[in-house]
Scaffold this motif. Structure first.
Motif, PDB file in Angstrom:
ATOM      1  N   GLU A  75     -24.507  10.651   9.241  1.00 64.88           N
ATOM      2  CA  GLU A  75     -24.050   9.261   9.384  1.00 64.88           C
ATOM      3  C   GLU A  75     -23.429   9.035  10.766  1.00 64.88           C
ATOM      4  O   GLU A  75     -23.648   8.000  11.400  1.00 64.88           O
ATOM      5  N   ALA A  76     -22.686  10.031  11.216  1.00 61.63           N
ATOM      6  CA  ALA A  76     -22.080   9.933  12.550  1.00 61.63           C
ATOM      7  C   ALA A  76     -23.152   9.916  13.627  1.00 61.63           C
ATOM      8  O   ALA A  76     -23.019   9.226  14.651  1.00 61.63           O
ATOM      9  N   LEU A  77     -24.251  10.667  13.371  1.00 64.87           N
ATOM     10  CA  LEU A  77     -25.368  10.663  14.329  1.00 64.87           C
ATOM     11  C   LEU A  77     -25.960   9.266  14.461  1.00 64.87           C
ATOM     12  O   LEU A  77     -26.288   8.807  15.558  1.00 64.87           O
ATOM     13  N   LEU A  78     -26.122   8.578  13.334  1.00 62.30           N
ATOM     14  CA  LEU A  78     -26.671   7.226  13.376  1.00 62.30           C
ATOM     15  C   LEU A  78     -25.760   6.278  14.163  1.00 62.30           C
ATOM     16  O   LEU A  78     -26.239   5.451  14.954  1.00 62.30           O
ATOM     17  N   VAL A  79     -24.456   6.392  13.936  1.00 63.25           N
ATOM     18  CA  VAL A  79     -23.509   5.535  14.666  1.00 63.25           C
ATOM     19  C   VAL A  79     -23.567   5.839  16.151  1.00 63.25           C
ATOM     20  O   VAL A  79     -23.612   4.936  17.000  1.00 63.25           O
ATOM     21  N   ALA A  80     -23.552   7.130  16.505  1.00 64.54           N
ATOM     22  CA  ALA A  80     -23.590   7.525  17.919  1.00 64.54           C
ATOM     23  C   ALA A  80     -24.866   7.035  18.581  1.00 64.54           C
ATOM     24  O   ALA A  80     -24.857   6.584  19.736  1.00 64.54           O
ATOM     25  N   GLU A  81     -25.997   7.126  17.849  1.00 65.33           N
ATOM     26  CA  GLU A  81     -27.265   6.659  18.420  1.00 65.33           C
ATOM     27  C   GLU A  81     -27.228   5.154  18.639  1.00 65.33           C
ATOM     28  O   GLU A  81     -27.717   4.639  19.655  1.00 65.33           O
ATOM     29  N   ARG A  82     -26.650   4.422  17.673  1.00 61.42           N
ATOM     30  CA  ARG A  82     -26.527   2.975  17.837  1.00 61.42           C
ATOM     31  C   ARG A  82     -25.667   2.633  19.064  1.00 61.42           C
ATOM     32  O   ARG A  82     -25.970   1.708  19.811  1.00 61.42           O
ATOM     33  N   LEU A  83     -24.609   3.390  19.254  1.00 59.93           N
ATOM     34  CA  LEU A  83     -23.747   3.181  20.429  1.00 59.93           C
ATOM     35  C   LEU A  83     -24.523   3.450  21.715  1.00 59.93           C
ATOM     36  O   LEU A  83     -24.431   2.693  22.689  1.00 59.93           O
ATOM     37  N   ARG A  84     -25.305   4.536  21.704  1.00 50.69           N
ATOM     38  CA  ARG A  84     -26.068   4.891  22.910  1.00 50.69           C
ATOM     39  C   ARG A  84     -27.047   3.788  23.279  1.00 50.69           C
ATOM     40  O   ARG A  84     -27.168   3.401  24.450  1.00 50.69           O
ATOM     41  N   ILE A  85     -27.737   3.258  22.273  1.00 50.91           N
ATOM     42  CA  ILE A  85     -28.741   2.225  22.531  1.00 50.91           C
ATOM     43  C   ILE A  85     -28.086   0.965  23.075  1.00 50.91           C
ATOM     44  O   ILE A  85     -28.561   0.356  24.038  1.00 50.91           O
ATOM     45  N   ASN A  86     -26.979   0.549  22.454  1.00 52.72           N
ATOM     46  CA  ASN A  86     -26.297  -0.678  22.904  1.00 52.72           C
ATOM     47  C   ASN A  86     -25.777  -0.548  24.327  1.00 52.72           C
ATOM     48  O   ASN A  86     -25.869  -1.486  25.123  1.00 52.72           O
ATOM     49  N   VAL A  87     -25.233   0.613  24.681  1.00 54.24           N
ATOM     50  CA  VAL A  87     -24.743   0.817  26.054  1.00 54.24           C
ATOM     51  C   VAL A  87     -25.910   0.825  27.018  1.00 54.24           C
ATOM     52  O   VAL A  87     -25.871   0.211  28.097  1.00 54.24           O
ATOM     53  N   SER A  88     -26.990   1.505  26.650  1.00 54.37           N
ATOM     54  CA  SER A  88     -28.140   1.625  27.544  1.00 54.37           C
ATOM     55  C   SER A  88     -28.801   0.272  27.786  1.00 54.37           C
ATOM     56  O   SER A  88     -29.319   0.017  28.875  1.00 54.37           O
ATOM     57  N   ASN A  89     -28.767  -0.606  26.778  1.00 51.26           N
ATOM     58  CA  ASN A  89     -29.430  -1.907  26.915  1.00 51.26           C
ATOM     59  C   ASN A  89     -28.565  -2.960  27.608  1.00 51.26           C
ATOM     60  O   ASN A  89     -29.014  -4.090  27.802  1.00 51.26           O
ATOM     61  N   SER A  90     -27.346  -2.621  27.930  1.00 49.49           N
ATOM     62  CA  SER A  90     -26.443  -3.623  28.529  1.00 49.49           C
ATOM     63  C   SER A  90     -26.409  -3.476  30.049  1.00 49.49           C
ATOM     64  O   SER A  90     -26.649  -2.397  30.598  1.00 49.49           O
ATOM     65  N   MET A  91     -26.149  -4.591  30.723  1.00 49.07           N
ATOM     66  CA  MET A  91     -25.976  -4.608  32.181  1.00 49.07           C
ATOM     67  C   MET A  91     -24.535  -5.060  32.460  1.00 49.07           C
ATOM     68  O   MET A  91     -24.064  -6.048  31.911  1.00 49.07           O
ATOM     69  N   ILE A  92     -23.871  -4.338  33.324  1.00 49.71           N
ATOM     70  CA  ILE A  92     -22.447  -4.592  33.590  1.00 49.71           C
ATOM     71  C   ILE A  92     -22.311  -5.277  34.945  1.00 49.71           C
ATOM     72  O   ILE A  92     -22.732  -4.738  35.975  1.00 49.71           O
ATOM     73  N   GLU A  93     -21.767  -6.470  34.926  1.00 47.32           N
ATOM     74  CA  GLU A  93     -21.553  -7.206  36.169  1.00 47.32           C
ATOM     75  C   GLU A  93     -20.189  -6.833  36.752  1.00 47.32           C
ATOM     76  O   GLU A  93     -19.154  -6.992  36.103  1.00 47.32           O
ATOM     77  N   THR A  94     -20.213  -6.319  37.989  1.00 45.73           N
ATOM     78  CA  THR A  94     -18.967  -5.941  38.673  1.00 45.73           C
ATOM     79  C   THR A  94     -18.942  -6.569  40.050  1.00 45.73           C
ATOM     80  O   THR A  94     -19.950  -7.123  40.519  1.00 45.73           O
ATOM     81  N   LEU A  95     -17.792  -6.464  40.713  1.00 42.38           N
ATOM     82  CA  LEU A  95     -17.685  -7.005  42.072  1.00 42.38           C
ATOM     83  C   LEU A  95     -18.603  -6.271  43.037  1.00 42.38           C
ATOM     84  O   LEU A  95     -19.065  -6.844  44.022  1.00 42.38           O
ATOM     85  N   GLY A  96     -18.887  -4.992  42.734  1.00 40.42           N
ATOM     86  CA  GLY A  96     -19.769  -4.219  43.618  1.00 40.42           C
ATOM     87  C   GLY A  96     -21.239  -4.419  43.326  1.00 40.42           C
ATOM     88  O   GLY A  96     -22.084  -3.955  44.083  1.00 40.42           O
ATOM     89  N   GLY A  97     -21.556  -5.088  42.228  1.00 38.97           N
ATOM     90  CA  GLY A  97     -22.944  -5.332  41.862  1.00 38.97           C
ATOM     91  C   GLY A  97     -23.176  -5.024  40.403  1.00 38.97           C
ATOM     92  O   GLY A  97     -22.272  -4.607  39.666  1.00 38.97           O
ATOM     93  N   ASP A  98     -24.391  -5.241  39.930  1.00 35.60           N
ATOM     94  CA  ASP A  98     -24.741  -4.974  38.538  1.00 35.60           C
ATOM     95  C   ASP A  98     -24.905  -3.475  38.328  1.00 35.60           C
ATOM     96  O   ASP A  98     -25.603  -2.785  39.099  1.00 35.60           O
ATOM     97  N   VAL A  99     -24.268  -2.966  37.282  1.00 38.30           N
ATOM     98  CA  VAL A  99     -24.285  -1.523  37.000  1.00 38.30           C
ATOM     99  C   VAL A  99     -24.983  -1.295  35.664  1.00 38.30           C
ATOM    100  O   VAL A  99     -24.693  -1.976  34.666  1.00 38.30           O
ATOM    101  N   HIS A 100     -25.907  -0.303  35.657  1.00 39.16           N
ATOM    102  CA  HIS A 100     -26.540   0.140  34.414  1.00 39.16           C
ATOM    103  C   HIS A 100     -26.073   1.563  34.153  1.00 39.16           C
ATOM    104  O   HIS A 100     -26.137   2.422  35.034  1.00 39.16           O
TER     105      HIS A 100
END
Length: 668
Positions: free
Chosen positions: A594-619
């Motif tokens: 069950e923890a593996l499923l949660v961790a995988e869901r976290l990994r996917i959500n982080v990987s699919n997000s783009m972070i806007e910062t003052l230095g530029g967009d970070v993946h």
């Protein structure tokens, strides 16, 4: 048996012991004594200055008299010697003249001259070959010619016809053949000779000494330590005391000078051997100038002390008044304080429990049916905590009518407010209705420092509760302060707890808090044989983010990842930042798969997000290692297994989740 004096009687006794009016009266006495002593001492000092002034000028006059007398005596002796030489042997006369010139330089001698019996100049040491000059009009010549008395004559200041200078001429008659007038021997003295004496005396600024003939003419005058040539020959008014025939030979007076118009204090002495008067004078204003300046400073100092005494007296009187009021309050509030102590002892640890118990005991103390703590929200008072054994329909979150109506003139102050039914200017009932005929309210504001938080108030519909005494008012005032301090203390504790247990950047729990909580959860899992999983997260290539985009972008990346993780976890899961870019998740009641499923869901959500910062967009991506607690394991063991799984995920390319994997786990 309680034999204590009633509060009001004790208050009156205390007021009789010391009164603010008595303090102010004592302050006035001290100020009066200060100024009386100051003025007395000023007068005494003035008299000392006055006495010393006359003494000083008198001493100077006596010294000057001795100097003048000695000078005239010496010159008269010279006249006698030269006159004898002129009569006996004129060749020796020249020699003696040179001797006299050597003994007395130009500072004293202007000229030594001889006038014939017919009034013509017979000799002058300034020009032995000078042509005859008629001097028969000189006063000294005429005095000696018309008198058969052999005596010294001191002339008025005259300008010499040979020397061309002003001088005081001392003369003696010359006798030929025993009793025939043969001329006049003259020694002319330089008035500036006395400047040497003037320079040795200090009579203050504008101080002067003078040599005046009894004929009223000034022979010499010194002022400010130098000769005053402009005064030579001036006439002294006849009203001066020393000009009066019946005046004493030594005296003092005060007068305005005819020479410079300054008012002076004058000490004079008539010379016994010569028709001269010596006078020493000090400018009156200068005599007392130092005294006045000194006492001006003293008076300013006394004025400052007076102001300090007034301020201290007023402050002390006010302090005594406040002390009396406080004493009265404390005496009135004795029972109230005991009640507050009971509240503090009996109240629970939670803030709501404390307030509920305070309101319950407050109602019993005041004899009312309901107590309310109201909080201010958008200019409206809302019930925060309520105790009532009658009004069951009032509950937390309800609007409190009275404070809302009277906010501008009641609870914006720190005073206790008492309102009866029917006294409201808008006619509104205290509880929002006109149901009760006998309705009253007593309450006060609750403040957190200088910030208004809300109100605490007590309501009653009982007729006997229409009046509250000073003790009741003091109780409500103190209760309001206690509630305010309790709220402030609770907030401070929560803030300190949050600071101590939370990572300030990401909002995740701190490492210290996590390690403590893990031990508790592991103990619970072992005790009840319940599953418990640990997930370790690490950001992939995070150092590149800092290097390429800057540390600010790195901080934004950490906050973003933490936000994603916290948004997907349960309330029972414990999320913490262990340091740098490493995070941990402790998941109670969770098996490894069950923890593996949660961790995988976290990994996917982080990987699919783009972070806007003052230095530029970070993946960014994350890697995770998952481990489930085994029987008998401690935190260190499960952590090492999860860390090994995380290392496996990193070594296999990152952006992946690996499990430690073990068949012997708790809760399977």
């Amino acid at each position: 048996m309680d034999v204590r004096m009633p509060a009001k009687s004790r208050s009156r006794e205390f007021q009789r012991k010391i009164s603010p009016v008595a303090i102010l009266a004592l302050t006035g006495v001290l100020i009066a004594a200060l100024w009386s002593a100051l003025l007395f001492e000023q007068r005494r000092n003035y008299e000392d200055v006055d006495r010393h002034s006359w003494s000083d000028s008198g001493g100077v006059a006596r010294t000057f008299e001795e100097h003048v007398d000695r000078t005239f005596n010496n010159i008269d002796a010279v006249l006698l010697v030269l006159r004898q030489a002129w009569v006996d042997d004129r060749s020796k006369f020249e020699t003696k003249v040179r001797i006299m010139q050597a003994a007395y330089d130009d500072s004293l001698l202007v000229q030594i001259a001889v006038i014939n019996a017919d009034g013509t100049l017979a000799y002058s040491n300034l020009d032995p070959d000078a042509a005859p000059v008629d001097l028969s009009d000189r006063e000294h010549f005429q005095v000696h010619r018309d008198s058969d008395v052999d005596e010294l004559f001191i002339s008025k200041p005259v300008k010499g016809r040979v020397s061309g200078r002003y001088s005081i001429q001392l003369t003696r008659p010359i006798w030929s053949h025993g009793d025939h007038f043969g001329g006049v021997l003259v020694i002319s003295l330089n008035p500036s000779y006395f400047s040497g004496f003037f320079g040795s005396l200090d009579l203050g600024e504008g101080g002067s000494i003078a040599l005046v003939g009894l004929d009223g003419l000034v022979r010499a005058r010194g002022i400010d330590l130098k000769l005053d040539e402009s005064a030579i020959g001036k006439v002294v008014p006849g009203d001066r005391p020393f000009m009066q025939a019946d005046a004493p030979d030594v005296g003092t007076f005060e007068a305005v000078s005819v020479i410079d118009g300054a008012k002076r204090r004058i000490s004079y002495r008539r010379m016994s051997e010569y028709p001269m008067v010596v006078a020493a004078a000090k400018v009156t204003d200068q005599v007392f100038a130092e005294h006045e300046e000194l006492w001006r400073h003293y008076k300013w100092g006394a004025a400052v002390v007076t102001l300090l005494l007034l301020a201290a007296g007023a402050w002390l009187a006010r302090a005594v008044q406040l002390q009396q009021q406080l004493r009265t309050r404390l005496l009135f509030a004795n029972d109230s304080l005991r009640t507050l102590n009971t509240i503090a002892i009996q109240a629970g640890a939670e803030l709501d429990d404390k307030f509920y118990k305070a309101l319950e005991l407050g109602c019993k103390h005041l004899g009312v049916e309901m107590g309310v703590v109201g909080a201010l929200h958008d200019n409206t008072y809302v019930v925060d905590k309520c105790y009532s054994d009658t009004f069951a329909d009032l509950k937390e979150g309800d609007v409190l009518e009275l404070p809302s109506t009277y906010t501008p003139d009641t609870f914006n102050s720190s005073d206790v407010v008492f309102v009866r039914h029917g006294s409201q200017r808008h006619g509104a009932s205290l509880l929002g209705s006109d149901t009760f005929k006998h309705e009253c309210f007593i309450g006060t504001s609750v403040r957190l420092g200088s910030t208004l938080y809300g109100v605490v108030g007590f309501y009653s519909t009982k007729p006997y509760a229409q009046e509250f005494d000073d003790g009741d008012r003091e109780f409500v005032r103190l209760l309001g302060r206690w509630i305010g301090s309790s709220i402030a203390e609770d907030r401070a504790v929560k803030e300190l707890t949050a600071l101590a247990t939370t990572d300030s950047l990401t909002g995740a729990k701190s490492r210290g808090y996590f390690t403590t909580a893990v031990d508790d959860e592991i103990s619970r899992a072992h005790r009840y044989r319940r599953p418990l999983s640990l997930v370790l997260l690490d950001l992939d290539y995070f150092k590149r983010v800092n290097d390429c985009f800057g540390h600010h972008s790195g901080d934004e990346t950490l906050k973003h990842v933490a936000g994603v993780v916290q948004g997907l976890l349960r309330a029972t899961d414990l999320f913490a930042r262990l340091g740098g870019e490493e995070f941990a998740i402790l998941m109670p009641e969770t098996q490894e798969h069950e923890a593996l499923l949660v961790a995988e869901r976290l990994r996917i959500n982080v990987s699919n997000s783009m972070i806007e910062t003052l230095g530029g967009d970070v993946h960014i991506t994350i890697s995770a290692g998952v481990a489930q607690l085994k029987t008998g394991e401690d935190f260190k063991t499960i952590y090492n297994r999860a860390d090994s799984a995380l290392y496996k995920a990193k070594s296999r390319g990152r952006n992946r989740v690996e499990a430690a994997g073990s068949p012997t786990v708790i809760g399977v």
